[in-house]
Design a protein around this motif. Structure first.
Motif: not given
Length: 243
Positions: A150-155, A158-163, A184-190, A194-197
């Motif tokens: 789920d890459l649409e909103h923040c766990a 709940g917002r969908n910006d700056d993920l 340091n406990r999370l995986l980076r989201l490239p 999210v944005e394509g390209g």
């Protein structure tokens, strides 16, 4: 059973002195296994190369019997196996598909995506031209098998910006704000997921680490050790190619 279709060769296993059991991916009928008489012989071995596109004809007298398969080569990618990096990418993408996809179930989106990845590996002058497509294919495969992220909103908010991150447990995106103190406990989201390209190598390697985590946890369970080793070799080759 009688099926005729274009198919991508995924895996080939020698059977007997000259035969081969082949798993091939069709657009509308999913992965189909078949026995190819003489498939391990000199004439058919170059045709039955993983990543090649063939026209296949499967025939069996009963539903339970392994069908006989005859193949006609439509497009060969065998020449690319002389180059280490494209060869490793072909082998990984086809082996993953052969292992993960159940037989006989249609996955038209995955078929189209895999065909695109293989074409990109063949045509791109450098690995960055196809590595993004490979990450997206792995992400799509996870989703098609019921393990989508789920890459649409923040766990956390709940917002969908700056993920910018993904929880390795839930597979849900996390914003920079929501990740504060836990980065340091999370995986980076490239960004490109999210944005394509297109993407730079840092983002591509982050993407491979992300999909690799969930493939290992959810798909390549138990019997995927050899596949994980093959993927690790591919990622290592990519890192050395850009070092």
């Amino acid at each position: 059973m009688h099926l005729r279709a274009e198919a991508i060769i995924l895996s080939v296993r020698a059977h007997g002195e000259h035969g081969a059991i082949v798993r091939a991916f069709t657009e509308n009928d999913g992965v189909q296994p078949g026995y190819v008489r003489g498939g391990h012989g000199r004439t058919l071995r170059p045709v039955l190369q993983p990543a090649n596109l063939v026209h296949g004809e499967w025939r069996s007298r009963t539903e339970d019997a392994l069908p006989g398969l005859t193949v006609e080569l439509l497009h060969s990618r065998a020449a690319m196996f002389s180059e280490a990096l494209p060869a490793a990418a072909f082998q990984w993408a086809t082996a993953l598909s052969a292992f993960a996809l159940p037989e006989g179930l249609p996955y038209p989106r995955l078929y189209s995506a895999l065909d695109g990845v293989l074409a990109a590996i063949e045509a791109a002058p450098a690995a960055r031209g196809w590595a993004v497509a490979l990450v997206r294919y792995e992400l799509l495969l996870l989703a098609e098998l019921g393990f989508g992220l789920d890459l649409e909103h923040c766990a956390a908010t709940g917002r969908n910006d700056d993920l910018a991150y993904v929880s390795p447990k839930s597979g849900i995106a996390v914003s920079r704000l929501g990740a504060e103190g836990y980065e340091n406990r999370l995986l980076r989201l490239p960004r490109f997921l999210v944005e394509g390209g297109e993407a730079g190598w840092g983002y591509i390697l982050d993407g491979l680490k992300l999909t690799g985590h969930f493939l290992e946890r959810d798909v390549l369970i138990g019997k995927g050790a050899e596949l994980l080793a093959a993927r690790a070799r591919l990622v290592d080759r990519l890192k050395r190619a850009v070092a």
